[in-house]
Design a protein around this motif. Structure first.
Motif, PDB file in Angstrom:
ATOM      1  N   GLY A  52      -0.218  -2.300   7.034  1.00 57.98           N
ATOM      2  CA  GLY A  52      -0.277  -0.963   6.431  1.00 57.98           C
ATOM      3  C   GLY A  52      -1.528  -0.154   6.740  1.00 57.98           C
ATOM      4  N   GLY A 103       4.363   2.657  -0.309  1.00 61.86           N
ATOM      5  CA  GLY A 103       5.685   2.278   0.183  1.00 61.86           C
ATOM      6  C   GLY A 103       6.847   2.750  -0.666  1.00 61.86           C
ATOM      7  N   ALA A 150       5.465  -1.781   3.838  1.00 60.10           N
ATOM      8  CA  ALA A 150       4.641  -1.285   4.948  1.00 60.10           C
ATOM      9  C   ALA A 150       5.493  -0.475   5.926  1.00 60.10           C
ATOM     10  CB  ALA A 150       3.979  -2.459   5.671  1.00 60.10           C
ATOM     11  N   CYS A 210       4.378  -0.372  13.271  1.00 59.84           N
ATOM     12  CA  CYS A 210       4.442  -1.292  12.136  1.00 59.84           C
ATOM     13  C   CYS A 210       5.167  -2.589  12.519  1.00 59.84           C
ATOM     14  CB  CYS A 210       5.155  -0.607  10.972  1.00 59.84           C
ATOM     15  SG  CYS A 210       5.022  -1.521   9.441  1.00 59.84           S
ATOM     16  N   ALA A 215      -0.122  -0.485   1.430  1.00 64.37           N
ATOM     17  CA  ALA A 215       1.325  -0.560   1.709  1.00 64.37           C
ATOM     18  C   ALA A 215       2.132  -0.536   0.412  1.00 64.37           C
ATOM     19  CB  ALA A 215       1.643  -1.820   2.500  1.00 64.37           C
ATOM     20  N   ASN A 242      -0.476  -7.963   6.654  1.00 67.36           N
ATOM     21  CA  ASN A 242       0.235  -6.704   6.388  1.00 67.36           C
ATOM     22  C   ASN A 242      -0.404  -5.584   7.212  1.00 67.36           C
ATOM     23  OD1 ASN A 242       1.079  -4.168   5.016  1.00 67.36           O
ATOM     24  ND2 ASN A 242       2.125  -5.603   3.668  1.00 67.36           N
TER      25      ASN A 242
END
Length: 542
Positions: free
Chosen positions: A497, A263, A422, A457, A259, A495
Protein backbone atom coordinates in the motif's frame (compact mmCIF):
# COMPACT_ATOMS: atom_id res chain seq x y z
CA UNK A 1 -13.96 -40.49 14.73
CA UNK A 2 -10.50 -39.20 15.61
CA UNK A 3 -10.47 -35.47 15.93
CA UNK A 4 -7.67 -33.09 15.03
CA UNK A 5 -5.21 -32.14 17.72
CA UNK A 6 -6.45 -29.46 20.05
CA UNK A 7 -10.18 -29.90 19.45
CA UNK A 8 -11.06 -32.97 21.50
CA UNK A 9 -14.60 -32.55 22.75
CA UNK A 10 -15.85 -31.10 19.48
CA UNK A 11 -18.91 -32.86 18.09
CA UNK A 12 -18.75 -32.99 14.26
CA UNK A 13 -22.35 -34.21 13.87
CA UNK A 14 -23.67 -31.34 16.02
CA UNK A 15 -21.56 -28.79 14.11
CA UNK A 16 -22.86 -30.02 10.74
CA UNK A 17 -26.48 -30.03 12.02
CA UNK A 18 -26.32 -26.41 13.25
CA UNK A 19 -24.66 -25.24 10.04
CA UNK A 20 -27.16 -27.20 7.91
CA UNK A 21 -30.03 -25.54 9.79
CA UNK A 22 -28.61 -22.09 9.00
CA UNK A 23 -28.26 -22.97 5.30
CA UNK A 24 -31.86 -24.27 5.11
CA UNK A 25 -33.30 -21.14 6.81
CA UNK A 26 -31.29 -18.70 4.68
CA UNK A 27 -32.06 -20.57 1.44
CA UNK A 28 -35.77 -20.32 2.34
CA UNK A 29 -35.34 -16.53 2.85
CA UNK A 30 -33.46 -16.28 -0.48
CA UNK A 31 -36.27 -18.17 -2.30
CA UNK A 32 -38.87 -15.82 -0.79
CA UNK A 33 -36.84 -12.78 -1.86
CA UNK A 34 -36.31 -14.16 -5.37
CA UNK A 35 -40.05 -14.06 -6.10
CA UNK A 36 -39.80 -10.28 -6.36
CA UNK A 37 -36.60 -10.25 -8.44
CA UNK A 38 -37.96 -9.38 -11.87
CA UNK A 39 -35.95 -6.43 -13.24
CA UNK A 40 -32.24 -5.60 -13.50
CA UNK A 41 -32.73 -3.06 -10.69
CA UNK A 42 -34.15 -5.84 -8.48
CA UNK A 43 -31.25 -8.18 -9.25
CA UNK A 44 -28.43 -5.63 -8.85
CA UNK A 45 -29.81 -3.15 -6.32
CA UNK A 46 -32.66 -5.04 -4.57
CA UNK A 47 -35.16 -2.63 -6.17
CA UNK A 48 -33.64 0.15 -3.96
CA UNK A 49 -36.18 -0.99 -1.36
CA UNK A 50 -34.08 -1.19 1.84
CA UNK A 51 -34.13 1.49 4.54
CA UNK A 52 -30.95 3.11 5.89
CA UNK A 53 -30.89 1.02 9.13
CA UNK A 54 -31.60 -2.24 7.22
CA UNK A 55 -28.85 -1.44 4.74
CA UNK A 56 -26.53 -0.45 7.60
CA UNK A 57 -26.97 -3.88 9.19
CA UNK A 58 -26.40 -5.50 5.77
CA UNK A 59 -23.23 -3.42 5.23
CA UNK A 60 -22.00 -4.59 8.65
CA UNK A 61 -22.82 -8.15 7.55
CA UNK A 62 -20.91 -7.63 4.31
CA UNK A 63 -17.92 -5.99 6.00
CA UNK A 64 -17.54 -8.16 9.11
CA UNK A 65 -15.98 -10.99 7.16
CA UNK A 66 -14.12 -14.10 8.25
CA UNK A 67 -11.10 -11.79 8.62
CA UNK A 68 -12.89 -9.75 11.28
CA UNK A 69 -14.13 -12.70 13.29
CA UNK A 70 -11.51 -15.42 12.85
CA UNK A 71 -8.44 -13.56 11.59
CA UNK A 72 -8.43 -10.60 13.98
CA UNK A 73 -9.33 -12.65 17.08
CA UNK A 74 -6.45 -14.99 16.19
CA UNK A 75 -4.02 -12.14 15.53
CA UNK A 76 -4.82 -10.56 18.93
CA UNK A 77 -4.54 -13.94 20.72
CA UNK A 78 -1.10 -14.60 19.22
CA UNK A 79 0.40 -11.11 18.76
CA UNK A 80 -1.60 -8.98 21.21
CA UNK A 81 -1.54 -5.24 20.58
CA UNK A 82 -0.33 -5.53 16.97
CA UNK A 83 -3.30 -7.79 16.12
CA UNK A 84 -5.77 -5.17 17.39
CA UNK A 85 -4.37 -2.69 14.87
CA UNK A 86 -6.36 -4.55 12.18
CA UNK A 87 -9.56 -3.70 14.07
CA UNK A 88 -8.59 -0.03 14.35
CA UNK A 89 -7.65 0.21 10.66
CA UNK A 90 -10.84 -1.50 9.45
CA UNK A 91 -13.00 0.81 11.59
CA UNK A 92 -11.28 4.16 10.92
CA UNK A 93 -11.60 3.39 7.20
CA UNK A 94 -15.36 3.96 7.45
CA UNK A 95 -14.83 7.65 8.18
CA UNK A 96 -13.22 8.01 4.75
CA UNK A 97 -16.18 6.17 3.18
CA UNK A 98 -18.74 8.28 5.09
CA UNK A 99 -17.18 11.70 4.56
CA UNK A 100 -15.91 11.39 1.00
CA UNK A 101 -17.76 8.68 -0.88
CA UNK A 102 -21.11 7.23 0.33
CA UNK A 103 -23.60 10.00 -0.46
CA UNK A 104 -21.92 11.30 -3.63
CA UNK A 105 -21.60 7.80 -5.04
CA UNK A 106 -25.26 6.96 -4.36
CA UNK A 107 -26.35 10.11 -6.20
CA UNK A 108 -24.10 9.65 -9.22
CA UNK A 109 -24.25 5.93 -10.01
CA UNK A 110 -26.88 3.41 -10.96
CA UNK A 111 -25.69 -0.15 -10.23
CA UNK A 112 -21.88 -0.31 -10.22
CA UNK A 113 -18.70 1.68 -9.60
CA UNK A 114 -18.26 1.84 -13.39
CA UNK A 115 -21.37 4.05 -13.65
CA UNK A 116 -19.67 6.72 -11.55
CA UNK A 117 -16.23 6.50 -13.15
CA UNK A 118 -17.59 6.54 -16.73
CA UNK A 119 -20.12 9.33 -16.12
CA UNK A 120 -18.05 12.08 -17.76
CA UNK A 121 -15.47 9.92 -19.56
CA UNK A 122 -15.41 7.78 -22.68
CA UNK A 123 -17.76 4.96 -21.70
CA UNK A 124 -16.22 1.79 -23.06
CA UNK A 125 -12.55 1.97 -21.98
CA UNK A 126 -13.37 3.30 -18.49
CA UNK A 127 -16.10 0.72 -17.84
CA UNK A 128 -13.76 -2.08 -18.95
CA UNK A 129 -11.09 -0.76 -16.56
CA UNK A 130 -13.59 -0.45 -13.66
CA UNK A 131 -14.79 -4.02 -14.24
CA UNK A 132 -11.18 -5.30 -14.33
CA UNK A 133 -10.31 -3.70 -10.98
CA UNK A 134 -13.62 -4.90 -9.44
CA UNK A 135 -12.80 -8.47 -10.48
CA UNK A 136 -9.26 -8.20 -9.05
CA UNK A 137 -10.38 -6.86 -5.64
CA UNK A 138 -13.20 -9.42 -5.45
CA UNK A 139 -10.76 -12.25 -6.25
CA UNK A 140 -8.36 -11.35 -3.41
CA UNK A 141 -11.25 -10.95 -0.97
CA UNK A 142 -12.79 -14.24 -2.09
CA UNK A 143 -9.45 -15.98 -1.50
CA UNK A 144 -9.54 -14.90 2.13
CA UNK A 145 -13.10 -16.10 2.74
CA UNK A 146 -12.59 -19.47 1.07
CA UNK A 147 -9.33 -20.01 2.97
CA UNK A 148 -11.30 -19.30 6.17
CA UNK A 149 -13.90 -21.91 5.21
CA UNK A 150 -11.23 -24.60 4.71
CA UNK A 151 -9.50 -23.86 8.01
CA UNK A 152 -12.72 -23.69 9.99
CA UNK A 153 -13.99 -27.04 8.78
CA UNK A 154 -10.59 -28.62 9.36
CA UNK A 155 -10.92 -27.54 12.97
CA UNK A 156 -14.53 -28.64 13.45
CA UNK A 157 -14.59 -31.96 11.68
CA UNK A 158 -11.02 -33.03 12.29
CA UNK A 159 -10.32 -33.13 8.54
CA UNK A 160 -6.57 -32.71 8.39
CA UNK A 161 -5.99 -33.81 4.79
CA UNK A 162 -5.79 -31.01 2.23
CA UNK A 163 -8.03 -33.04 -0.11
CA UNK A 164 -10.80 -33.21 2.52
CA UNK A 165 -10.56 -29.46 3.14
CA UNK A 166 -10.68 -28.85 -0.62
CA UNK A 167 -13.99 -30.77 -0.81
CA UNK A 168 -15.42 -28.51 1.93
CA UNK A 169 -14.30 -25.38 0.06
CA UNK A 170 -16.12 -26.71 -3.04
CA UNK A 171 -19.33 -27.25 -1.01
CA UNK A 172 -19.17 -23.72 0.44
CA UNK A 173 -18.67 -22.35 -3.08
CA UNK A 174 -21.71 -24.21 -4.41
CA UNK A 175 -24.01 -22.94 -1.61
CA UNK A 176 -22.77 -19.38 -2.17
CA UNK A 177 -23.43 -19.60 -5.93
CA UNK A 178 -26.98 -20.80 -5.13
CA UNK A 179 -27.63 -17.70 -2.97
CA UNK A 180 -26.54 -15.38 -5.78
CA UNK A 181 -28.26 -17.16 -8.67
CA UNK A 182 -31.57 -17.53 -6.85
CA UNK A 183 -31.90 -14.39 -4.76
CA UNK A 184 -29.88 -11.67 -6.49
CA UNK A 185 -29.05 -8.63 -4.37
CA UNK A 186 -32.29 -8.82 -2.36
CA UNK A 187 -31.71 -12.41 -1.22
CA UNK A 188 -28.02 -11.70 -0.56
CA UNK A 189 -28.92 -8.62 1.52
CA UNK A 190 -31.31 -10.60 3.74
CA UNK A 191 -28.64 -13.29 4.25
CA UNK A 192 -26.23 -10.53 5.31
CA UNK A 193 -28.75 -8.98 7.73
CA UNK A 194 -29.41 -12.38 9.39
CA UNK A 195 -25.69 -13.13 9.54
CA UNK A 196 -24.79 -9.70 11.02
CA UNK A 197 -27.38 -10.15 13.78
CA UNK A 198 -26.11 -13.68 14.58
CA UNK A 199 -22.46 -12.61 14.52
CA UNK A 200 -22.90 -9.59 16.80
CA UNK A 201 -25.13 -11.49 19.27
CA UNK A 202 -22.72 -14.47 19.30
CA UNK A 203 -19.68 -12.24 19.82
CA UNK A 204 -21.51 -10.28 22.57
CA UNK A 205 -22.41 -13.49 24.42
CA UNK A 206 -18.82 -14.76 24.30
CA UNK A 207 -17.43 -11.33 25.30
CA UNK A 208 -19.69 -11.16 28.39
CA UNK A 209 -18.82 -14.78 29.25
CA UNK A 210 -15.06 -14.14 29.05
CA UNK A 211 -15.29 -10.87 31.01
CA UNK A 212 -17.50 -12.61 33.61
CA UNK A 213 -14.75 -15.16 34.24
CA UNK A 214 -12.43 -12.28 35.14
CA UNK A 215 -14.94 -10.36 37.27
CA UNK A 216 -15.70 -7.94 34.38
CA UNK A 217 -12.21 -6.55 34.87
CA UNK A 218 -10.36 -5.99 31.59
CA UNK A 219 -7.01 -5.59 33.38
CA UNK A 220 -7.43 -9.03 35.00
CA UNK A 221 -8.17 -10.52 31.55
CA UNK A 222 -5.05 -8.92 30.03
CA UNK A 223 -2.98 -10.22 32.97
CA UNK A 224 -4.41 -13.70 32.35
CA UNK A 225 -3.23 -13.54 28.71
CA UNK A 226 0.23 -12.35 29.82
CA UNK A 227 0.53 -15.14 32.42
CA UNK A 228 -0.55 -17.85 29.93
CA UNK A 229 2.06 -16.72 27.40
CA UNK A 230 4.93 -17.13 29.91
CA UNK A 231 8.15 -15.32 29.02
CA UNK A 232 6.68 -13.78 25.86
CA UNK A 233 3.66 -12.48 27.80
CA UNK A 234 4.65 -8.85 28.43
CA UNK A 235 5.14 -8.31 24.67
CA UNK A 236 1.40 -8.90 24.10
CA UNK A 237 0.48 -5.57 25.68
CA UNK A 238 2.85 -3.34 23.71
CA UNK A 239 3.54 -2.60 20.04
CA UNK A 240 6.17 -4.47 18.03
CA UNK A 241 5.29 -8.09 18.83
CA UNK A 242 4.46 -8.73 15.18
CA UNK A 243 5.64 -5.56 13.41
CA UNK A 244 9.01 -5.15 15.06
CA UNK A 245 10.55 -8.56 14.65
CA UNK A 246 13.06 -9.60 12.03
CA UNK A 247 11.62 -9.65 8.55
CA UNK A 248 8.76 -7.25 9.31
CA UNK A 249 9.59 -3.62 9.75
CA UNK A 250 7.79 -0.58 11.06
CA UNK A 251 7.48 0.49 7.44
CA UNK A 252 5.52 -2.70 6.74
CA UNK A 253 3.15 -1.80 9.56
CA UNK A 254 2.70 1.73 8.17
CA UNK A 255 1.99 0.27 4.72
CA UNK A 256 -0.63 -2.09 6.20
CA UNK A 257 -2.29 0.80 8.09
CA UNK A 258 -2.53 2.99 4.96
CA UNK A 259 -4.04 0.11 2.94
CA UNK A 260 -6.64 -0.65 5.65
CA UNK A 261 -7.72 2.98 6.15
CA UNK A 262 -7.98 3.87 2.45
CA UNK A 263 -9.14 0.49 1.14
CA UNK A 264 -12.75 0.45 2.37
CA UNK A 265 -13.78 3.46 0.27
CA UNK A 266 -12.61 1.55 -2.83
CA UNK A 267 -14.15 -1.87 -2.10
CA UNK A 268 -16.68 -2.52 -4.91
CA UNK A 269 -18.91 -4.87 -2.84
CA UNK A 270 -19.24 -2.19 -0.12
CA UNK A 271 -19.81 0.65 -2.63
CA UNK A 272 -22.54 -1.35 -4.40
CA UNK A 273 -24.53 -1.52 -1.15
CA UNK A 274 -25.16 2.25 -1.36
CA UNK A 275 -27.40 1.62 -4.39
CA UNK A 276 -29.86 -0.59 -2.47
CA UNK A 277 -31.40 2.45 -0.68
CA UNK A 278 -33.86 4.92 -2.24
CA UNK A 279 -32.05 8.20 -1.43
CA UNK A 280 -28.65 9.67 -0.60
CA UNK A 281 -29.91 10.53 2.90
CA UNK A 282 -30.62 6.82 3.49
CA UNK A 283 -27.14 5.98 2.13
CA UNK A 284 -25.65 8.31 4.75
CA UNK A 285 -27.84 6.82 7.49
CA UNK A 286 -26.84 3.31 6.49
CA UNK A 287 -23.13 4.19 6.86
CA UNK A 288 -23.74 5.67 10.34
CA UNK A 289 -25.53 2.47 11.39
CA UNK A 290 -22.74 0.38 9.90
CA UNK A 291 -20.05 2.36 11.76
CA UNK A 292 -21.89 1.87 15.08
CA UNK A 293 -22.33 -1.89 14.65
CA UNK A 294 -18.83 -2.47 13.26
CA UNK A 295 -17.23 -0.35 16.02
CA UNK A 296 -18.99 -2.32 18.77
CA UNK A 297 -18.00 -5.61 17.14
CA UNK A 298 -14.33 -4.63 16.98
CA UNK A 299 -14.38 -3.85 20.69
CA UNK A 300 -15.61 -7.42 21.19
CA UNK A 301 -12.63 -8.75 19.18
CA UNK A 302 -10.27 -7.23 21.76
CA UNK A 303 -11.88 -9.30 24.54
CA UNK A 304 -12.23 -12.42 22.37
CA UNK A 305 -8.61 -12.26 21.21
CA UNK A 306 -7.06 -11.73 24.64
CA UNK A 307 -9.62 -14.19 26.09
CA UNK A 308 -8.44 -16.87 23.64
CA UNK A 309 -4.85 -16.04 24.57
CA UNK A 310 -5.63 -16.35 28.30
CA UNK A 311 -7.89 -19.43 28.25
CA UNK A 312 -6.59 -21.44 25.27
CA UNK A 313 -3.02 -20.19 24.79
CA UNK A 314 -1.13 -19.09 21.68
CA UNK A 315 0.73 -22.40 21.27
CA UNK A 316 -2.46 -24.46 21.20
CA UNK A 317 -4.06 -22.00 18.74
CA UNK A 318 -1.08 -22.12 16.35
CA UNK A 319 -0.98 -25.94 16.52
CA UNK A 320 -4.69 -26.33 15.62
CA UNK A 321 -5.57 -27.32 12.01
CA UNK A 322 -6.88 -23.83 11.18
CA UNK A 323 -3.80 -22.14 12.67
CA UNK A 324 -4.23 -18.56 13.90
CA UNK A 325 -7.81 -18.51 12.51
CA UNK A 326 -8.83 -21.14 15.11
CA UNK A 327 -8.74 -18.78 18.12
CA UNK A 328 -12.46 -17.87 18.31
CA UNK A 329 -13.78 -21.46 17.79
CA UNK A 330 -11.28 -22.86 20.33
CA UNK A 331 -12.33 -20.17 22.83
CA UNK A 332 -15.98 -21.17 22.29
CA UNK A 333 -15.09 -24.82 22.97
CA UNK A 334 -13.23 -23.80 26.14
CA UNK A 335 -16.19 -21.73 27.38
CA UNK A 336 -19.29 -23.70 26.45
CA UNK A 337 -18.14 -27.07 25.14
CA UNK A 338 -19.34 -28.64 21.88
CA UNK A 339 -22.68 -26.80 21.77
CA UNK A 340 -21.19 -23.29 21.91
CA UNK A 341 -18.45 -24.37 19.50
CA UNK A 342 -21.14 -25.62 17.08
CA UNK A 343 -23.07 -22.34 17.32
CA UNK A 344 -19.99 -20.13 16.91
CA UNK A 345 -18.73 -22.29 14.04
CA UNK A 346 -22.10 -22.02 12.29
CA UNK A 347 -21.96 -18.21 12.74
CA UNK A 348 -18.42 -18.14 11.32
CA UNK A 349 -19.58 -20.24 8.39
CA UNK A 350 -22.58 -17.96 7.86
CA UNK A 351 -20.13 -15.05 7.88
CA UNK A 352 -18.10 -16.63 5.11
CA UNK A 353 -21.16 -17.53 3.01
CA UNK A 354 -22.76 -14.08 3.27
CA UNK A 355 -19.59 -12.17 2.41
CA UNK A 356 -18.71 -14.48 -0.48
CA UNK A 357 -22.25 -14.10 -1.88
CA UNK A 358 -21.93 -10.28 -1.69
CA UNK A 359 -18.57 -10.35 -3.48
CA UNK A 360 -19.83 -12.68 -6.18
CA UNK A 361 -22.91 -10.61 -7.01
CA UNK A 362 -20.76 -7.45 -7.18
CA UNK A 363 -18.19 -8.97 -9.52
CA UNK A 364 -20.85 -10.57 -11.74
CA UNK A 365 -22.90 -7.33 -11.86
CA UNK A 366 -19.80 -5.37 -12.83
CA UNK A 367 -19.03 -7.74 -15.71
CA UNK A 368 -22.64 -7.90 -16.96
CA UNK A 369 -23.48 -4.19 -16.56
CA UNK A 370 -20.13 -2.60 -17.47
CA UNK A 371 -18.49 -5.05 -19.89
CA UNK A 372 -21.41 -6.91 -21.50
CA UNK A 373 -24.13 -4.21 -21.61
CA UNK A 374 -21.97 -1.12 -22.16
CA UNK A 375 -18.73 -2.30 -23.82
CA UNK A 376 -19.81 -5.31 -25.91
CA UNK A 377 -23.46 -4.32 -26.61
CA UNK A 378 -22.73 -0.55 -26.55
CA UNK A 379 -25.60 0.19 -24.16
CA UNK A 380 -28.20 -1.69 -26.22
CA UNK A 381 -28.52 -4.87 -24.10
CA UNK A 382 -31.94 -5.73 -22.68
CA UNK A 383 -32.22 -5.90 -18.85
CA UNK A 384 -33.19 -9.59 -19.10
CA UNK A 385 -30.08 -10.52 -21.13
CA UNK A 386 -27.91 -8.46 -18.76
CA UNK A 387 -29.20 -10.38 -15.72
CA UNK A 388 -28.71 -13.68 -17.57
CA UNK A 389 -25.06 -12.79 -18.26
CA UNK A 390 -24.65 -11.75 -14.59
CA UNK A 391 -25.86 -15.19 -13.49
CA UNK A 392 -23.48 -17.02 -15.88
CA UNK A 393 -20.61 -14.81 -14.65
CA UNK A 394 -21.51 -15.69 -11.04
CA UNK A 395 -20.96 -19.37 -11.90
CA UNK A 396 -17.53 -18.63 -13.41
CA UNK A 397 -16.47 -16.42 -10.46
CA UNK A 398 -17.64 -19.10 -8.03
CA UNK A 399 -15.45 -21.68 -9.77
CA UNK A 400 -12.41 -19.35 -9.72
CA UNK A 401 -13.03 -18.57 -6.01
CA UNK A 402 -13.14 -22.30 -5.19
CA UNK A 403 -9.80 -22.94 -6.94
CA UNK A 404 -8.18 -19.88 -5.31
CA UNK A 405 -9.51 -20.87 -1.88
CA UNK A 406 -7.93 -24.31 -2.20
CA UNK A 407 -4.59 -22.64 -3.02
CA UNK A 408 -4.76 -20.10 -0.16
CA UNK A 409 -6.02 -22.57 2.48
CA UNK A 410 -4.13 -22.13 5.77
CA UNK A 411 -3.14 -18.46 5.35
CA UNK A 412 -4.11 -15.87 8.00
CA UNK A 413 -7.28 -14.42 6.52
CA UNK A 414 -6.97 -10.97 8.12
CA UNK A 415 -3.69 -10.67 6.24
CA UNK A 416 -5.22 -11.87 2.92
CA UNK A 417 -8.04 -9.32 3.27
CA UNK A 418 -5.43 -6.60 3.86
CA UNK A 419 -4.05 -7.43 0.39
CA UNK A 420 -7.56 -6.96 -1.08
CA UNK A 421 -7.72 -3.57 0.67
CA UNK A 422 -4.36 -2.60 -0.88
CA UNK A 423 -5.64 -3.48 -4.37
CA UNK A 424 -8.89 -1.51 -3.76
CA UNK A 425 -7.04 1.54 -2.42
CA UNK A 426 -4.56 1.47 -5.34
CA UNK A 427 -6.85 0.72 -8.29
CA UNK A 428 -10.19 2.27 -7.27
CA UNK A 429 -9.88 5.00 -4.66
CA UNK A 430 -7.72 7.52 -6.62
CA UNK A 431 -10.05 7.28 -9.64
CA UNK A 432 -13.21 7.62 -7.51
CA UNK A 433 -11.89 10.70 -5.66
CA UNK A 434 -10.56 12.36 -8.81
CA UNK A 435 -13.88 11.68 -10.62
CA UNK A 436 -15.94 13.22 -7.83
CA UNK A 437 -13.72 16.17 -6.91
CA UNK A 438 -11.32 17.13 -9.76
CA UNK A 439 -12.81 19.21 -12.58
CA UNK A 440 -9.96 18.56 -15.03
CA UNK A 441 -9.91 14.73 -14.63
CA UNK A 442 -10.38 12.81 -17.89
CA UNK A 443 -10.45 9.38 -19.54
CA UNK A 444 -6.68 8.99 -19.87
CA UNK A 445 -6.19 9.88 -16.19
CA UNK A 446 -8.84 7.32 -15.16
CA UNK A 447 -7.27 4.54 -17.25
CA UNK A 448 -3.74 5.28 -16.06
CA UNK A 449 -4.73 5.35 -12.38
CA UNK A 450 -6.88 2.17 -12.54
CA UNK A 451 -4.59 0.00 -14.67
CA UNK A 452 -1.38 1.51 -13.29
CA UNK A 453 -2.45 1.21 -9.63
CA UNK A 454 -3.73 -2.34 -10.21
CA UNK A 455 -0.60 -3.50 -12.06
CA UNK A 456 1.86 -1.99 -9.58
CA UNK A 457 -0.06 -3.38 -6.59
CA UNK A 458 -0.38 -6.93 -7.98
CA UNK A 459 3.25 -7.08 -9.18
CA UNK A 460 4.48 -5.98 -5.73
CA UNK A 461 2.23 -8.58 -4.02
CA UNK A 462 3.47 -11.40 -6.29
CA UNK A 463 7.11 -10.54 -5.59
CA UNK A 464 6.63 -9.88 -1.86
CA UNK A 465 7.47 -12.16 1.11
CA UNK A 466 3.71 -12.76 1.43
CA UNK A 467 3.88 -15.05 -1.61
CA UNK A 468 7.37 -16.56 -1.30
CA UNK A 469 10.60 -16.50 0.69
CA UNK A 470 9.64 -16.22 4.36
CA UNK A 471 11.79 -18.32 6.72
CA UNK A 472 10.48 -21.73 7.84
CA UNK A 473 8.99 -21.82 11.36
CA UNK A 474 10.94 -24.29 13.53
CA UNK A 475 7.78 -25.50 15.36
CA UNK A 476 5.44 -26.04 12.40
CA UNK A 477 8.05 -26.77 9.72
CA UNK A 478 6.20 -24.40 7.37
CA UNK A 479 6.95 -20.98 5.92
CA UNK A 480 4.40 -18.18 6.44
CA UNK A 481 4.51 -17.46 2.69
CA UNK A 482 1.70 -18.59 0.40
CA UNK A 483 3.97 -20.75 -1.79
CA UNK A 484 6.24 -23.10 0.17
CA UNK A 485 9.83 -24.02 -0.62
CA UNK A 486 10.63 -21.29 -3.18
CA UNK A 487 11.91 -17.73 -2.95
CA UNK A 488 11.45 -15.23 -5.80
CA UNK A 489 10.63 -12.15 -3.71
CA UNK A 490 12.50 -8.86 -4.22
CA UNK A 491 9.99 -6.39 -2.72
CA UNK A 492 10.64 -6.25 1.05
CA UNK A 493 7.14 -5.42 2.39
CA UNK A 494 4.21 -7.82 2.92
CA UNK A 495 1.65 -5.15 2.01
CA UNK A 496 2.43 -2.84 -0.95
CA UNK A 497 0.00 0.00 0.00
CA UNK A 498 2.64 2.57 0.94
CA UNK A 499 4.14 2.36 -2.58
CA UNK A 500 1.22 1.44 -4.86
CA UNK A 501 -1.38 3.96 -3.55
CA UNK A 502 0.77 7.13 -4.08
CA UNK A 503 1.85 5.78 -7.51
CA UNK A 504 -1.83 5.34 -8.52
CA UNK A 505 -2.67 8.93 -7.45
CA UNK A 506 0.40 10.19 -9.35
CA UNK A 507 -0.49 8.23 -12.52
CA UNK A 508 -4.06 9.60 -12.42
CA UNK A 509 -2.68 13.15 -12.25
CA UNK A 510 -0.02 12.55 -14.93
CA UNK A 511 -2.42 10.87 -17.39
CA UNK A 512 -4.85 13.78 -16.98
CA UNK A 513 -2.36 16.62 -17.51
CA UNK A 514 -0.84 14.89 -20.58
CA UNK A 515 -4.27 14.69 -22.25
CA UNK A 516 -6.25 17.67 -23.57
CA UNK A 517 -9.66 15.96 -23.25
CA UNK A 518 -11.97 17.71 -20.79
CA UNK A 519 -15.78 17.63 -20.62
CA UNK A 520 -16.67 20.76 -18.63
CA UNK A 521 -20.42 20.40 -19.22
CA UNK A 522 -20.51 16.78 -18.07
CA UNK A 523 -18.50 17.61 -14.94
CA UNK A 524 -20.97 20.39 -14.03
CA UNK A 525 -23.87 17.93 -14.45
CA UNK A 526 -22.06 15.32 -12.34
CA UNK A 527 -21.29 17.86 -9.62
CA UNK A 528 -24.94 18.93 -9.35
CA UNK A 529 -26.12 15.32 -9.35
CA UNK A 530 -23.58 14.12 -6.78
CA UNK A 531 -24.45 16.93 -4.36
CA UNK A 532 -28.23 17.07 -4.84
CA UNK A 533 -29.24 13.66 -6.22
CA UNK A 534 -31.15 15.31 -9.09
CA UNK A 535 -31.74 12.63 -11.74
CA UNK A 536 -29.83 9.98 -9.77
CA UNK A 537 -32.04 7.09 -10.92
CA UNK A 538 -31.13 7.74 -14.56
CA UNK A 539 -27.41 8.08 -13.93
CA UNK A 540 -26.21 6.85 -17.28
CA UNK A 541 -24.21 8.83 -19.78
CA UNK A 542 -25.78 9.44 -23.19
Amino acid sequence: MTLAAGVEGSNPALNITIFGLFVVVTLFVVFRASRNTKTASDYYAAGRAFTGPQNGVAIAGDYLSAASFLGIAGAIAVYGYDGFLYSIGFLVAWLVALLLVAELLRNTGKFTMGDVLAFRMKQRPVRAAAATSTMAVSFFYLLAQMAGAGGLVALLLGIESKAGQAVIIVIVGIIMIAYVLIGGMKGTTWVQIIKAALLIVGALAMTLWVLGMYGFNLSALLQGAVDKAGKAGEALLGPGNQYGKTGTTKLDFLSLGIALVLGTAGLPHVLMRFYTVPTAKEARRSVVWAIGLIGVFYLFTLVLGYGAGALVGADKIKAAPGGVNSAAPLLALELGGPILLGLIAAIAFATILAVVAGLTITASASFAHDVYANVIKKGKATPASEVKVARITALVIGAVAILGGILANGQNIAFLVALAFAVAASANLPTILYSLFWKRFNTQGALWSIYGGLAVCIILIVFSPAVSGKPVDAKTGKSASMIQGVDFHWFPLDNPGIVSIPIAFFLGWLGTVLSKEHNQKKYAEMEVRSLTGAGAEKAVSH
